[in-house]
Design a protein around this motif. Structure first.
Motif, short mmCIF file in Angstrom:
data_model
loop_
_atom_site.label_atom_id
_atom_site.label_comp_id
_atom_site.label_asym_id
_atom_site.label_seq_id
_atom_site.Cartn_x
_atom_site.Cartn_y
_atom_site.Cartn_z
N ALA A 15 7.61 -7.68 -4.64
CA ALA A 15 8.37 -7.22 -5.80
C ALA A 15 7.85 -5.84 -6.17
N THR A 16 8.77 -4.91 -6.49
CA THR A 16 8.36 -3.52 -6.72
C THR A 16 9.24 -2.85 -7.77
N SER A 17 8.70 -1.79 -8.34
CA SER A 17 9.50 -0.99 -9.26
C SER A 17 10.37 0.01 -8.53
N ALA A 18 10.17 0.18 -7.22
CA ALA A 18 11.00 1.10 -6.43
C ALA A 18 12.40 0.52 -6.25
N VAL A 41 13.37 2.39 -1.25
CA VAL A 41 12.79 1.57 -0.20
C VAL A 41 13.44 1.87 1.15
N LEU A 42 14.76 2.00 1.16
CA LEU A 42 15.47 2.32 2.40
C LEU A 42 15.04 3.66 2.96
N GLU A 43 14.76 4.62 2.09
CA GLU A 43 14.34 5.95 2.53
C GLU A 43 12.88 5.96 2.97
N MET A 44 12.06 5.14 2.33
CA MET A 44 10.61 5.18 2.57
C MET A 44 10.21 4.53 3.88
N VAL A 95 11.75 -7.17 0.30
CA VAL A 95 11.27 -6.30 -0.79
C VAL A 95 12.35 -6.27 -1.86
N ALA A 96 12.01 -6.75 -3.06
CA ALA A 96 12.99 -6.86 -4.14
C ALA A 96 12.58 -5.97 -5.31
N GLU A 137 0.83 -1.21 0.00
CA GLU A 137 0.00 0.00 0.00
C GLU A 137 0.87 1.26 0.00
N LYS A 138 1.91 1.26 0.81
CA LYS A 138 2.75 2.46 0.91
C LYS A 138 3.52 2.69 -0.38
N LEU A 139 4.03 1.62 -0.97
CA LEU A 139 4.74 1.77 -2.25
C LEU A 139 3.79 2.28 -3.33
N ARG A 140 2.58 1.75 -3.35
CA ARG A 140 1.59 2.20 -4.35
C ARG A 140 1.25 3.67 -4.15
#
Length: 484
Positions: A46-49, A54-57, A94-95, A15-18
Motif C-alpha cells: 500500500a502506498t501514497s503513490a 507507479v506505472l512510470e516508476m 501495489v495499491a 524501498e524504491k517508493l520510499r
C-alpha cells in the motif's frame, strides 16, 4: 520469519517508493500471515503513490486494476526470483491509499478517491486482522521513529511475543493486533456497511474464521445473518471458489458449521442445508443424522486435498433428504444415489464447474455405495470397478464414509489390498477381439457385437481365456456360429 523471493521483491518495491518520497508498507493478508507465523501466499504493498506514478516508476507493470488504484509490479532483474514458476510468482500488487465510494454492484466501488494517509486507507478494508500495515525496512532494526507523520499516531506494537521482530514493524489503526491475539474476526467499522460494500466478504469471514480457528465477533456475525441473502449478487464462480477453499484448507467442518450458523448455507447450498434433522438407521449410522455424518466426513479432509474429493464428500449423501422414508424394518433411502447424482449435477452446473471436475464429482457420488458389494464381486466386475477414473479418490471417500459411521474398515482394507496387488495390465488388458475380427470371422455388424465383446472381455478379465482363438470359440459357443 523466513525470507522468500516474493518478500524480497516486495521490499524492493517499498524501498524504491520510499526513495522517491512516498509512503509504502506491506499490507493486508501478508502482514496477518507473518504475525501468525505462516508463509504468505503473496505480498501486497500500500502506498501514497498514485497508479500513474507507479506505472512510470517500475519498468515491468500491469495496469489490470489501475481504475481502482491497483497496479501489478513484476520483479526487476536482480530481485532474486529466478526463472520459471518462481519468477512468475514474483508479482506484487501495489495499491494506492484510497477511500472507496458507493458499491452499487456489491463487489466493486463505483468511484475511488485517492488519499494521502494510511489511516484512511485501512478503513475501507474488510476485517481488522487484514487491516494491518508493516514497515519491512525495520524488521531487523530497533524502531526509533515512525517513517512518516501519518503513521506517527498508529498503535505501535512492541517486541513482546515470539514474533516480536514482525510486530515491532506493524502499524495498527483498527485494533487488528488485539483481534489476532484474541482470535476474533471483526469487520472494520460498521459491519453492515462492510458487507454491503462487498457481499463476498460474507463468505470470506467464514473462511478466515475456520482457517485460523477464530470466532466471529458478535456484531459481525449478526450483520452476516441479516445480510446472508445478499450473497446471491456475487457471481457463482466466486462463490464456488470460496466454498472450494473452505473445503480444501483443512478446516471444512468448522467452515460449514459457520455457514449454517450465519444462514449462508441455506442461501448457497440449500440442498446441503436440508440434510439437517434427516435421521439415519442407527444400526448403520450411530453418529446421527445426515448432516452430522457429512460434517464428520468434512472433518477428515486434509489441507490441500483435491477439490473433487472435497465436493464428493460434501455431496455423496445429498440424495438422502428427498428419499427419506420409514419402512417397517428401518429408515430407508431408496434410490438416494440416483437422486443424489441428479442433485449434484444441478449444483455443478449452477457453480459452473469444469466438465472434468463435474464428471469426477458425479462419479464419486454415483459409485460410493458400490464398495459394499466389492467382496462378492466377480473378478471381472471388480476389475472394472477399479478402472474408474482416479480410483484412489473413490477409495479415500469410502474410508472417510466408514469412519464417519460405523468405523468398520474391513471392506476398505479388502478393496485397498486388492487394488494395490492388481497390476494395471490385468485391469486394462489388450482386447482379444474387436469388431474387425468378428467381421473377419463372418459375423454381420450390428447391436449383437456389444454383448459379444462384453462376454469376451469378461472371460478375459476372469482369466478364463487368454488368446484370440479362445475368444472366437467362446463367441461361437454363446452366440452361435457366423451366418447361423
Amino acid at each position: 520469519m523466513t525470507r522468500s523471493p516474493q518478500f524480497d521483491a516486495a521490499v524492493q518495491i517499498v524501498e524504491k517508493l520510499r526513495s522517491h518520497g512516498f509512503e509504502a508498507y506491506l499490507a493486508g493478508g501478508c502482514v496477518r500471515d507473518l504475525l501468525l507465523g505462516r508463509e504468505p501466499v503473496d505480498y501486497d504493498v500500500a502506498t501514497s503513490a498514485t497508479p500513474d506514478v507507479v506505472l512510470e516508476m517500475f519498468p515491468r507493470t500491469f495496469a489490470v486494476g489501475a481504475h481502482f488504484g491497483v497496479v501489478l509490479v513484476a520483479s526487476e532483474t536482480g530481485a532474486g526470483c529466478g526463472d520459471g514458476l518462481v519468477a512468475e510468482r514474483c508479482v506484487t500488487e501495489v495499491a494506492t491509499f484510497r477511500s472507496d465510494g458507493i458499491y452499487s454492484d456489491g463487489r466493486h466501488p463505483d468511484e475511488v478517491r485517492y488519499t494521502k494517509t494510511a489511516r484512511e486507507d485501512v478503513q475501507r478494508r474488510d476485517f481488522t486482522i487484514n487491516g494491518l500495515l508493516l514497515d519491512p525496512l525495520v524488521l531487523s532494526e530497533t524502531r526509533k521513529a515512525g517513517p512518516s507523520t501519518s503513521a506517527a499516531d498508529a498503535t505501535f506494537a512492541q517486541d513482546d511475543t515470539t514474533n516480536g521482530s514482525v510486530r515491532s514493524a506493524v502499524f495498527d489503526y483498527v485494533g487488528g493486533l488485539a483481534d489476532l491475539d484474541e482470535g476474533i474476526i471483526r469487520a472494520i467499522g460498521e459491519p453492515g456497511r462492510r458487507f454491503e460494500e462487498d457481499h463476498l466478504r460474507l463468505l470470506r469471514a467464514v473462511r478466515f474464521a475456520a482457517r485460523f480457528g477464530f470466532a466471529l465477533e458478535s456484531q459481525t456475525a449478526a450483520a452476516m445473518r441479516a445480510l446472508a441473502g445478499r450473497i446471491h449478487a456475487v457471481s457463482r464462480e466466486r462463490v464456488r471458489d470460496e466454498l472450494t477453499k473452505m473445503l480444501t484448507e483443512g478446516k471444512a467442518r468448522r467452515a460449514f458449521e459457520l455457514l449454517d450458523e450465519t444462514g449462508l448455507l441455506a442461501q448457497v447450498l440449500p440442498e446441503v442445508a436440508k440434510m439437517k434433522g434427516v435421521e439415519q438407521p442407527p444400526q448403520f449410522h450411530p453418529e446421527g443424522d445426515v448432516w452430522i455424518h457429512t460434517l464428520m466426513l468434512l472433518e477428515q479432509l486434509a489441507p490441500g486435498c483435491e477439490l473433487t474429493l472435497a465436493w464428493g464428500a460434501l455431496l455423496h449423501d445429498v440424495g438422502k433428504p428427498p428419499t427419506f422414508r420409514v419402512a417397517p424394518d428401518r429408515i430407508r433411502f431408496d434410490g438416494h444415489v440416483e437422486v443424489g447424482v441428479a442433485i449434484s449435477a444441478d449444483i455443478c452446473r449452477r457453480f459452473r464447474f469444469s466438465n472434468d471436475d463435474t464428471r469426477q464429482i458425479l462419479s464419486l457420488v454415483e459409485n460410493h455405495m458400490r464398495f459394499a458389494d466389492a467382496p462378492r464381486m466377480r473378478t471381472s466386475t471388480l476389475k472394472r470397478f477399479f478402472r474408474l477414473d482416479n480410483f484412489p479418490e473413490h477409495l479415500d471417500l469410502h474410508r472417510m464414509d466408514c469412519l464417519a459411521a460405523h468405523a468398520n474398515l474391513d471392506i476398505y482394507n479388502f478393496v485397498r489390498e486388492a487394488h494395490a496387488s492388481m497390476p494395471e495390465e490385468s485391469m486394462r488388458p489388450r482386447p482379444l477381439l474387436t469388431g474387425r475380427e468378428l467381421i473377419a470371422a463372418g459375423y454381420t455388424p450390428g447391436p449383437q457385437f456389444k454383448p459379444m465383446l462384453r462376454a469376451v472381455e469378461d472371460a478375459q478379465l476372469e482369466g478364463a481365456i487368454t488368446t484370440p482363438e479362445e475368444a472366437l470359440v467362446l463367441v461361437r459357443e454363446r452366440f452361435g456360429a457366423s451366418g447361423s
